[in-house]
Design a protein around this motif. Structure first.
Motif, PDB file in Angstrom:
ATOM      1  N   THR A 139       0.751  -0.854   0.414  1.00  0.00           N
ATOM      2  CA  THR A 139      -0.017   0.035  -0.253  1.00  0.00           C
ATOM      3  C   THR A 139       0.961   0.718   0.290  1.00  0.00           C
ATOM      4  O   THR A 139       0.964   2.350  -1.105  1.00  0.00           O
ATOM      5  N   LEU A 140       1.726   1.185   0.466  1.00  0.00           N
ATOM      6  CA  LEU A 140       3.035   2.157   0.959  1.00  0.00           C
ATOM      7  C   LEU A 140       3.425   2.498  -0.926  1.00  0.00           C
ATOM      8  O   LEU A 140       3.086   3.655  -0.385  1.00  0.00           O
ATOM      9  N   PHE A 141       4.206   1.670  -1.127  1.00  0.00           N
ATOM     10  CA  PHE A 141       4.515   2.368  -2.687  1.00  0.00           C
ATOM     11  C   PHE A 141       3.287   1.987  -3.527  1.00  0.00           C
ATOM     12  O   PHE A 141       3.816   2.404  -4.749  1.00  0.00           O
ATOM     13  N   LYS A 142       2.518   2.469  -3.209  1.00  0.00           N
ATOM     14  CA  LYS A 142       1.085   2.197  -4.329  1.00  0.00           C
ATOM     15  C   LYS A 142       1.250   1.373  -5.737  1.00  0.00           C
ATOM     16  O   LYS A 142       1.370   1.814  -6.575  1.00  0.00           O
ATOM     17  N   VAL A 334       9.046  -1.013 -12.380  1.00  0.00           N
ATOM     18  CA  VAL A 334       9.119  -1.468 -11.173  1.00  0.00           C
ATOM     19  C   VAL A 334       9.664  -1.829 -10.447  1.00  0.00           C
ATOM     20  O   VAL A 334       9.860  -2.213  -8.827  1.00  0.00           O
ATOM     21  N   GLY A 335      11.049  -2.620 -10.970  1.00  0.00           N
ATOM     22  CA  GLY A 335      12.274  -2.607 -10.418  1.00  0.00           C
ATOM     23  C   GLY A 335      12.616  -2.514  -9.231  1.00  0.00           C
ATOM     24  O   GLY A 335      12.914  -3.551  -8.198  1.00  0.00           O
ATOM     25  N   LEU A 336      13.870  -1.477  -9.119  1.00  0.00           N
ATOM     26  CA  LEU A 336      13.760  -0.657  -7.925  1.00  0.00           C
ATOM     27  C   LEU A 336      13.362  -0.360  -6.443  1.00  0.00           C
ATOM     28  O   LEU A 336      13.110  -1.032  -5.633  1.00  0.00           O
ATOM     29  N   LEU A 337      11.754  -0.619  -7.164  1.00  0.00           N
ATOM     30  CA  LEU A 337      10.827   0.350  -6.090  1.00  0.00           C
ATOM     31  C   LEU A 337      10.618  -1.962  -5.142  1.00  0.00           C
ATOM     32  O   LEU A 337       9.851  -1.257  -4.224  1.00  0.00           O
TER      33      LEU A 337
END
Length: 426
Positions: A139-142, A334-337
């Motif tokens: 949820t934090l990273f959406k 979305v790799g790094l996230l």
């Protein structure tokens, strides 16, 4: 001495390759970045084996090498001809779980009686901390719903054999670690679908019963097969004990067939056919393999351990590589996230597992064990379930990243703990 010189040469080779990779990247010579980075990682993976303090990282670096290859050259890991390599994920997972079962016996579950406080605390932490952190981080990273569901899936899975290895390195309570892994795995057909329904039901559609039968097929039945193999290959049990244990394993196999009957088939002939097929594959075959092993290898358990260890490590590497190739486009997006999210998920698992154990005033050895059991999940199972959902390229990404990451962090934490006495850690 000669071998040490080779390791030093490889370390130098890895350093030069990293420099060449950095140069090619900065100059946007993308056709060279892949070969240079792959060469650097492979060289480093072999080189660290020459240094006692770092050789535990060799396998994790080799996995990173495989992941890098599949990112740069995914076409080689998607399939060949009309055959899709992702179809290998479930059989590979079953082989790994068979290996896990062959290293176990029913005595591993006796620890529940001997160490009730540690086992209860560990299991509750396992199935509460990780799924809650998972949905919180997602949820934090959406993240998109399917990517987020993959993080929750990792958190909802039981711990795996890797946590047992790390507990041994960390001088933790290995008996408790083995018992927790066994008990959490035994509970996973019920707990994993339930937790996914609760925490990820709003993100993707969760078929509770289908997921339950999937876990039985991928984990419980292969572990039963491994237990049966161990029972007959070692020959330490009385005939009566063998009959009782075999009957209990056949009961577990029948339970899976009954669940499948009431949720999918509703035809007696299908139930009997599935049961007989499962008996042949997960009961008769292991008994035959046990007798062949006793004849050919004369019951050499060390040889068996080495073979199964190699097969398991290779299987995990292949699963991660296949998933990475299948989800390459989503991973690049979305790799790094996703790496950051999996890292937080993993680290909070260790921290809260250890912290809660301390609050419960458990022994330092038990605190270390529960921290590792909570922080390290069975990524292979999560990958198999993602494939079963038909979402291996999205839901399967978090397990593919979490696996190598937890091995790096877990081995680092275990090595650090190993250098600290139990008194120092209090």
């Amino acid at each position: 001495m000669q071998n040490m010189k080779v390791y030093k040469i490889l370390l130098l080779f890895a350093a030069i390759s990293f420099c060449l990779f950095a140069g090619a990247y900065l100059m946007e010579q993308n056709q060279f970045t892949g070969p240079f980075l792959i060469s650097a990682l492979v060289g480093l993976a072999i080189a660290v084996r020459g240094y006692h303090r770092f050789k535990g990282f060799s396998y994790s670096i080799m996995i990173l090498s495989a992941v890098t290859i599949s990112l740069y050259y995914p076409q080689y890991f998607i399939g060949i001809g009309g055959f899709q390599f992702k179809l290998l994920i479930v059989p590979l997972l079953q082989i790994i779980m068979f290996g896990m079962g062959s290293q176990m016996s029913l005595s591993d579950f006796v620890g529940i009686i001997k160490m009730p406080k540690g086992v209860i605390a560990g299991v509750i932490c396992q199935f509460s901390i990780m799924p809650i952190i998972g949905i919180s981080v997602a949820t934090l990273f959406k993240f998109a719903p399917e990517i987020a569901a993959g993080i929750v899936l990792v958190g909802s899975s039981p711990s795996g054999m890797a946590s047992n290895v790390m507990s041994f390195i960390a001088k933790a309570n290995l008996a408790l670690s083995v018992t927790l892994t066994a008990f959490a795995t035994l509970l996973s057909p019920l707990m994993t679908p339930f937790l996914m329904k609760v925490f990820a039901g709003q993100l993707i559609e969760i078929d509770f019963w289908n997921m339950m039968t999937g876990i039985f097929n991928m984990v419980i039945l292969p572990i039963c097969a491994g237990l049966i193999f161990n029972l007959f290959s070692q020959g330490f049990s009385y005939k009566k004990t063998q009959v009782i244990q075999l009957a209990s394993f056949l009961g577990v196999i029948f339970l899976k067939s009954v669940i499948n009957y009431f949720t999918a088939a509703h035809v007696i002939s299908v139930l009997l056919n599935n049961y007989l097929w499962d008996i042949l594959l997960f009961a008769v075959a292991p008994v035959m393999m046990a007798f062949v092993f006793k004849i050919l290898a004369k019951g050499n358990k060390e040889l068996l351990d080495n073979i199964l260890s190699f097969v398991s490590m290779t299987g995990i590497g292949l699963i991660i590589t296949i998933i990475t190739a299948a989800g390459r486009d989503s991973l690049l997006e979305v790799g790094l996230l996703l790496i950051a999210a999996c890292f937080l998920h993993n680290i909070f698992g260790y921290s809260l597992g250890y912290g809660v154990s301390k609050l419960l005033k458990l022994k330092e050895q038990d605190c270390r064990t529960i921290a590792l059991e909570v922080g390290m999940q069975n990524g292979g199972l999560a990958s198999g379930l993602a494939l079963q959902m038909g979402k291996v390229a999205t839901v399967g990404l978090a397990p593919a990243i979490f696996g190598p990451l937890m091995n790096i962090t877990g081995s680092s934490l275990a090595t650090w703990w190993r250098g600290r006495s139990l008194k120092q850690s209090k």
